[in-house]
Design an enzyme around this catalytic site. Structure first.
Site, PDB file in Angstrom:
ATOM      1  N   ASP A 214       0.833  -1.206   0.000  1.00  0.00           N
ATOM      2  CA  ASP A 214       0.000   0.000   0.000  1.00  0.00           C
ATOM      3  C   ASP A 214       0.871   1.261   0.000  1.00  0.00           C
ATOM      4  O   ASP A 214       1.840   1.346   0.764  1.00  0.00           O
ATOM      5  CB  ASP A 214      -0.863  -0.042   1.272  1.00  0.00           C
ATOM      6  CG  ASP A 214      -1.943   1.016   1.290  1.00  0.00           C
ATOM      7  OD1 ASP A 214      -2.832   0.971   0.428  1.00  0.00           O
ATOM      8  OD2 ASP A 214      -1.906   1.884   2.181  1.00  0.00           O
ATOM      9  N   GLU A 263      14.365 -15.493   0.794  1.00  0.00           N
ATOM     10  CA  GLU A 263      14.631 -16.576   1.753  1.00  0.00           C
ATOM     11  C   GLU A 263      13.709 -17.763   1.482  1.00  0.00           C
ATOM     12  O   GLU A 263      13.907 -18.842   2.017  1.00  0.00           O
ATOM     13  CB  GLU A 263      14.368 -16.094   3.201  1.00  0.00           C
ATOM     14  CG  GLU A 263      15.382 -15.103   3.716  1.00  0.00           C
ATOM     15  CD  GLU A 263      14.909 -14.428   5.008  1.00  0.00           C
ATOM     16  OE1 GLU A 263      13.847 -14.800   5.556  1.00  0.00           O
ATOM     17  OE2 GLU A 263      15.610 -13.502   5.443  1.00  0.00           O
TER      18      GLU A 263
HETATM   19  C1  NOJ Z   1      -4.393   2.987  -0.891  1.00  0.00           C
HETATM   20  C2  NOJ Z   1      -5.524   2.028  -0.677  1.00  0.00           C
HETATM   21  O1  NOJ Z   1      -5.807   1.377  -1.886  1.00  0.00           O
HETATM   22  C3  NOJ Z   1      -6.675   2.843  -0.150  1.00  0.00           C
HETATM   23  O2  NOJ Z   1      -7.854   2.085  -0.094  1.00  0.00           O
HETATM   24  C4  NOJ Z   1      -6.298   3.393   1.198  1.00  0.00           C
HETATM   25  O3  NOJ Z   1      -7.324   4.246   1.650  1.00  0.00           O
HETATM   26  C5  NOJ Z   1      -4.997   4.198   1.138  1.00  0.00           C
HETATM   27  N1  NOJ Z   1      -3.987   3.530   0.379  1.00  0.00           N
HETATM   28  C6  NOJ Z   1      -4.447   4.442   2.520  1.00  0.00           C
HETATM   29  O4  NOJ Z   1      -3.992   3.253   3.101  1.00  0.00           O
END
Ligand code: NOJ
Ligand code: CA
Length: 564
Positions: A214, A263
């Site tokens: 993310d 790993e």
């Molecule tokens: C990107 C994610 O896809 C989204 O759903 C989220 O709100 C933001 N990152 C923050 O984590």
């Protein structure tokens, strides 16, 4: 240390499985609810493994299922090595992985490294320990400006709107790039780095095959004593030196992660979510010394036009060849308006995925949307996506041709983007992303259309039943059957990661390319029919037509796969 893939029947140990995989994104709270509390759960996923297997996907990616107060749909993580009790247990997780592996489906989980939640043990400790404590060093705390520190350290806005700095009781402020409940980690801190390696190993040891990372482009930060203003920040180039975004040294973090992935046998994989400005900057995340693959959202933000698609495909295949990775393709995910709906709307200037956001902001009026055209183009674009070299990331429900749900009462909304903005300043995430996260319809009727026995945590509209799995299963021409057949053929036809534009067919509104072995894809994205090229017709995204002389015609908004 080499750890073999776990689980009774882990998929074959092919280290390149990810390069051209069809990956199905599950938003766990909205997929299937096994215990009838209105929230999707891991047992629900396990119960639907036969469905996923019949669909023909190579892997599933699960959005966060970790303990969370759901301030941001689970992207506010209380404990990255646990399962939210409302979603299940670690034992349920293990059973789910075993069932998926047993069906030959790999498992990718979401890792959220930019921030924790404000309920994470470290953040609670940071609040309790007070200013200047080592506990605060794991996050980004600052004193405020003004005579009594009553002003934020900078005037920055969070990605969901509203201020990016929040004051705590003792007067200090912390940074949160996203919601208030999502404090940013300090990645200069060795314990933060070490803890994420522990988390990666924790899931890899449980048999997880890969990770979706993310906001991969935001971890490394360089914040001087005197912070730049929001205006100064936005004027700074994003060339690797920006204080907040896409800094070059973020790749040192991923080089460490790569050593952990390696790993394992086969090595664990990763795909970066990095909304960066150019394919060149994106390629860094996809490096084999780093995460290995990165999402390419270029098709997602484009209109379904042959010229735009042609440019995007060419540029991204060039970039992936340079990075040593494979390309990725995305049309829908849990953050954007579904593509069946987007394509039914008239285009806007600028970033085209805003079509959907603007329409939602108006309350989703029926006037001005052509749903039939939207679905037709969505099906045509999907057949393009699934024929391209590289991985295709599909979002749950797109295989049903689901439209976005616009009719969610304000009282039922969950997305922080909705609560942190006013109708006037709603941006990309805008009115919120709840409309693509409504629990899936499995049956025509019944409690929550077969999602579970106890209703759904977001309201489902009456029309959902007509797009349910039950309504489409076995029905020739349904979107579900189109996806099933396309995914089956894709496995059979997929060869080397090569594409050649089909001379004499490709041009203007007609996109035509060939893959090795004579797999020809012809997409008519124009307004008038075009002659269907000769060869064995394998699949078409919609019905064909016949010319006066009987010759087959590929109608507007239709894609065909042909073997020559
Ligand atoms: C990107 C994610 O896809 C989204 O759903 C989220 O709100 C933001 N990152 C923050 O984590
Ligand atoms: Ca449940």
């Amino acid at each position: 240390m080499t750890v073999p893939a776990t689980g009774p029947a882990a998929p074959a140990l092919d280290p390149t499985w990810w390069r051209q995989a069809a990956v199905y994104q599950i938003y766990p709270r909205s997929f299937a609810d096994a215990n009838g509390d209105g929230i999707g759960d891991l047992r629900g996923v396990t119960s639907r493994v036969p469905y996923l297997s019949a669909l023909g996907v190579d892997a599933v990616w699960l959005s966060p299922f970790y303990p969370s107060a759901l301030a941001d749909g689970g992207y506010d993580v209380d404990d990255p090595r646990g399962v939210d009790p409302r979603i299940g247990t670690l034992e349920d997780f293990d059973a789910m992985v075993a069932a998926l592996h047993g069906a030959g489906i790999r498992v990718v989980v979401d890792i959220v490294p930019n921030h924790s939640s404000d309920r994470h043990a470290w953040f609670r400790a940071a609040l309790a320990a007070g200013p200047g404590s080592p506990e605060r060093e794991r996050y980004i705390f600052r004193d405020g400006l003004g005579e009594h520190g009553e002003l934020p350290p900078a005037d920055w806005t969070s990605a969901f709107g509203g201020p990016a700095w929040t004051r705590v009781e003792d007067g200090q402020w912390y940074l949160h790039t996203f919601a208030t409940e999502q404090p940013d980690y300090n990645w200069a801190h060795p314990e933060v780095r070490e803890d994420f390696l522990t988390t990666l190993r924790f899931w890899a040891d449980r048999g997880v095959d890969g990770f979706r990372v993310d906001v991969a482009n935001s971890l490394a930060k360089d914040l001087p004593e005197v912070l730049p203003s929001a205006a100064e920040l936005s004027a700074m180039p994003k060339d690797g030196t920006h204080p907040l975004w896409d800094r070059d040294e973020v790749h040192e973090i991923y080089a460490e992660w790569r050593r952990v992935f390696d790993e394992y046998d086969p090595p664990r994989t990763a795909v970066a979510e990095a909304w960066v400005d150019s394919p060149e900057r994106r390629a860094r995340y996809a490096s084999p010394e780093g995460l290995g693959q990165a999402f390419n959202f270029d098709l997602l933000v484009a209109d379904p036009e042959a010229g735009a698609f042609r440019r995007i495909i060419t540029a991204n295949l060039e970039q992936s060849a340079l990075s040593g990775s494979s390309s990725t393709w995305v049309l829908s995910n849990h953050d954007v308006v579904r593509h069946a709906t987007r394509y039914g709307l008239p285009p806007l200037e600028g970033r085209r995925e805003k079509q959907g956001t603007a329409w939602l902001a108006e309350g989703g009026p029926e006037e001005g949307i052509d749903r039939e055209r939207g679905l037709r183009l969505a099906r045509a674009a999907t057949l393009v996506e699934l024929a391209l070299p590289g991985s295709a990331y599909l979002f749950q429900g797109e295989e049903l041709g689901l439209h976005e749900v616009a009719e969610i009462p304000d009282a039922d909304r969950q997305d922080p983007a909705f609560f942190r903005t006013t109708p006037e300043d709603r941006g990309f995430d805008g009115v919120g992303r709840d409309g693509c996260r409504v629990p899936l319809p499995w049956t025509r009727e019944g409690s929550s259309f077969g999602f579970g026995e106890g209703g759904a945590h977001l309201p489902q509209p009456a029309w959902f039943g007509d797009s349910s799995v039950q309504a489409e299963d076995g029905v020739p021409g349904s979107t579900l059957e189109l996806y099933r057949e396309a995914l089956r053929l894709r496995r059979e036809l997929q060869g080397a990661e090569e594409l050649t534009w089909a001379a004499g067919i490709d041009g203007g509104d007609v996109l035509a390319f060939e893959r090795p072995g004579g797999w020809l894809t012809v997409a008519n994205l124009g307004a008038a029919g075009t002659p269907l090229p000769t060869g064995e017709l394998l699949l078409a995204s919609g019905p064909l037509e016949a010319a006066a002389d009987g010759a087959a015609v590929l109608p507007a908004g239709t894609t065909a796969w042909i073997r020559r």
